[in-house]
Design a protein around this motif. Structure first.
Motif, PDB file in Angstrom:
ATOM      1  N   LYS A 137     -31.781 -52.327 -55.147  1.00  0.00           N
ATOM      2  CA  LYS A 137     -32.105 -53.353 -56.174  1.00  0.00           C
ATOM      3  C   LYS A 137     -32.612 -52.679 -57.645  1.00  0.00           C
ATOM      4  N   GLN A 138     -33.449 -51.736 -57.340  1.00  0.00           N
ATOM      5  CA  GLN A 138     -34.155 -51.129 -58.569  1.00  0.00           C
ATOM      6  C   GLN A 138     -32.775 -50.111 -59.283  1.00  0.00           C
ATOM      7  N   GLN A 194     -29.602 -50.781 -59.260  1.00  0.00           N
ATOM      8  CA  GLN A 194     -28.754 -51.680 -60.039  1.00  0.00           C
ATOM      9  C   GLN A 194     -29.144 -52.189 -61.245  1.00  0.00           C
ATOM     10  N   LYS A 195     -30.649 -52.371 -61.316  1.00  0.00           N
ATOM     11  CA  LYS A 195     -31.394 -52.804 -62.525  1.00  0.00           C
ATOM     12  C   LYS A 195     -31.366 -51.829 -63.463  1.00  0.00           C
ATOM     13  N   LYS A 196     -31.457 -50.547 -63.273  1.00  0.00           N
ATOM     14  CA  LYS A 196     -31.598 -49.537 -63.973  1.00  0.00           C
ATOM     15  C   LYS A 196     -30.151 -49.326 -64.782  1.00  0.00           C
ATOM     16  N   ARG A 198     -27.925 -51.600 -65.069  1.00  0.00           N
ATOM     17  CA  ARG A 198     -27.422 -52.747 -65.825  1.00  0.00           C
ATOM     18  C   ARG A 198     -28.086 -52.673 -67.229  1.00  0.00           C
ATOM     19  N   THR A 199     -29.406 -52.036 -67.123  1.00  0.00           N
ATOM     20  CA  THR A 199     -29.968 -51.628 -68.438  1.00  0.00           C
ATOM     21  C   THR A 199     -29.330 -50.754 -69.224  1.00  0.00           C
TER      22      THR A 199
END
Length: 518
Positions: A281-282, A284-286, A288-289
């Motif tokens: 999850k971390q 994927q979030k990175k 996306r940013t």
């Protein structure tokens, strides 16, 4: 009131001497008098008997009121010859046509049309030798034109109407998707019943599929590329690897090169492409940013180069003076109106985007079903076996039955004198929710029927509770739906499981020993 006293006066007035009464030579003008009489008759003037001799003196007049008597017609005379045939006054035989009875009813007319209409049936037996125009490709096919007669009855299969009623009920209650799912499940159950009875605890092993090799083509007597070059059509003329020119077709040998059609050699299919790497999850979030930052930089670069227009300043009432500055003090009313209209436009665009992303009722229903239930195409079926000391209370029976049906589980609840057994079959999510109901949500000590009827408690009787005896997976479900059975004896309770082909469920629940029992 008319200006003329009668028709004769009108006639004399309309037909003046200069115009129609008499000519210059004193001769009466009959055409003018006739026109005057017709005009007077159309205008509605009556005829005066005093002037009748004057009017009747003109021949060819047309007066509507004067009737000319007709001569009476002679009565027809019937004349017959010696043979009884009708003849005329000259002795000729008169052909009398009998009147035909014509029906005016629509039913009889349609029947006459139907009888007169002739349908030419196709000639099925056509001899190709006798008919030179016969084409076998366009011939008449008996199997397609003539439908075979059905000599036997077609009876309705047992259970057809009940299945249709169940499908209509599911469509009205859950929708089209649930009806299709139930229909597929029933077909799967029917197929499973037709299969031989096996132990559900055994692991099924599929049969070994033997792939038959394709037979190779036989070796031809002459290759296709040599056939148009040889006179004899075989390799018999070739001796010691040489052949004379007279045995070859020299006109076929040219300076052109003939390339055969390429044929791909038989080979195994290509391996599947590599699967993408699973990210946390971390991570994927990175990612996306980083993608959003890169996209924003590309947009700013395109604005700097003049490819796209820069966005309008997002002016609000709170930052009016900060953004516009001195321009805001010149006409603040107009600027406030423009700012409020721009804000309302942005808000409406936001609402429109949300409406466009909103799911339809059918998509919402499908999403909810995906969330609540597993994929209907899964082969694995989970089974949970619960043992309850007392399930005679109506409230507990209702919750056990209704929750099983709402979670689309199959199985049964068998209530006997000594104990009760509940068996449910279905997907993993449904089994998990039903397990929470049986083991956590229902307080079995409060729903005991004996505690409600008798205030005095029996110390020797154990406390009512529910335990999970066994949970596992089977190859196919053993029950069609969830049902509740009230049995007086243990033999009748065990027969319910015997009929379903799972008597070991009853034996396992009876022999179960709770480790946490006091």
């Amino acid at each position: 009131m008319s200006i003329f006293p009668n028709a004769a006066a009108a006639t004399s007035t309309l037909a003046s001497p200069a115009a129609s009464g008499t000519s210059a030579a004193g001769v009466p003008n009959y055409e003018a008098v006739r026109r005057a009489q017709e005009l007077a008759a159309r205008m509605g003037f009556r005829q005066d008997p005093q002037f009748a001799p004057l009017i009747n003196m003109f021949p060819g007049q047309m007066v509507p009121d004067v009737t000319i008597p007709q001569k009476p017609t002679k009565a027809p005379v019937l004349r017959l010859d010696a043979q009884g045939r009708e003849i005329d006054e000259h002795g000729n035989v008169v052909n009398v046509t009998k009147p035909s009875n014509l029906s005016t009813l629509k039913v009889n007319i349609n029947k006459q049309k139907k009888d007169a209409f002739e349908i030419l049936k196709p000639v099925l037996d056509v001899d190709p030798d006798s008919n030179p125009h016969f084409d076998p490709r366009m011939g008449v096919n008996k199997t397609k034109l003539l439908r075979p007669k059905r000599n036997n009855f077609l009876f309705v299969e047992e259970g057809k109407w009940s299945k249709d009623a169940e499908t209509i009920k599911l469509k009205s209650q859950f929708g089209e998707a649930q009806a299709k799912e139930q229909k597929a499940k029933q077909a799967q159950l029917a197929k499973a019943k037709a299969a031989p009875d096996i132990n559900p605890n055994l692991i099924e092993i599929t049969e070994r599929v033997v792939i038959k090799e394709k037979l190779k083509d036989p070796i031809p007597e002459i290759e296709w590329w040599d056939l148009p070059l040889l006179q004899s059509g075989n390799y018999g003329d070739i001796a010691d690897g040489s052949i004379d020119e007279d045995k070859l077709k020299m006109e076929k040998i040219t300076f052109y090169v003939e390339h055969p059609r390429p044929i791909e050699p038989p080979a195994e299919p290509a391996p599947p492409p590599p699967q993408p790497l699973k990210l946390t999850k971390q991570e994927q979030k990175k990612l996306r940013t980083q993608r959003r930052i890169a996209k924003e930089k590309d947009r700013q670069e395109m604005i700097r180069q003049g490819v796209i227009e820069p966005p309008k300043p997002k002016v609000k009432i709170s930052n009016l003076m900060k953004v516009l500055g001195a321009e805001a003090t010149q006409d603040p009313t107009r600027l406030e109106k423009e700012i409020r209209s721009a804000a309302a436009e942005r808000e409406q665009a936001h609402i429109d985007r949300n409406i466009a992303r909103k799911l339809t009722p059918a998509e919402l229903r499908e999403k909810k079903e995906r969330k609540l239930f597993d994929d209907p195409n899964t082969v694995e079926t989970l089974v949970s076996l619960y043992r309850i000391n007392d399930l005679s209370h109506p409230k507990a029976r209702f919750r056990v039955d209704v929750n099983a049906q709402e979670n689309r589980l199959t199985g049964c609840a068998v209530i006997s004198d000594g104990m009760s057994i509940v068996v449910v079959e279905g997907g993993s999510k449904s089994i998990k929710r039903y397990g929470k109901l049986m083991l956590r949500r229902i307080n079995w000590s409060d729903v005991s029927k004996e505690n409600e009827e008798n205030d005095e408690s029996d110390d020797d009787k154990p406390v009512n509770k529910c335990v999970l005896v066994w949970q596992g997976s089977v190859a196919k479900p053993s029950f069609n739906r969830f049902s509740v059975h009230d049995c007086i004896t243990e033999a009748a309770a065990r027969k319910v499981f015997v009929d379903a082909g799972v008597p070991h469920y009853w034996d396992q629940a009876v022999n179960y020993v709770d480790d946490g029992a006091v």
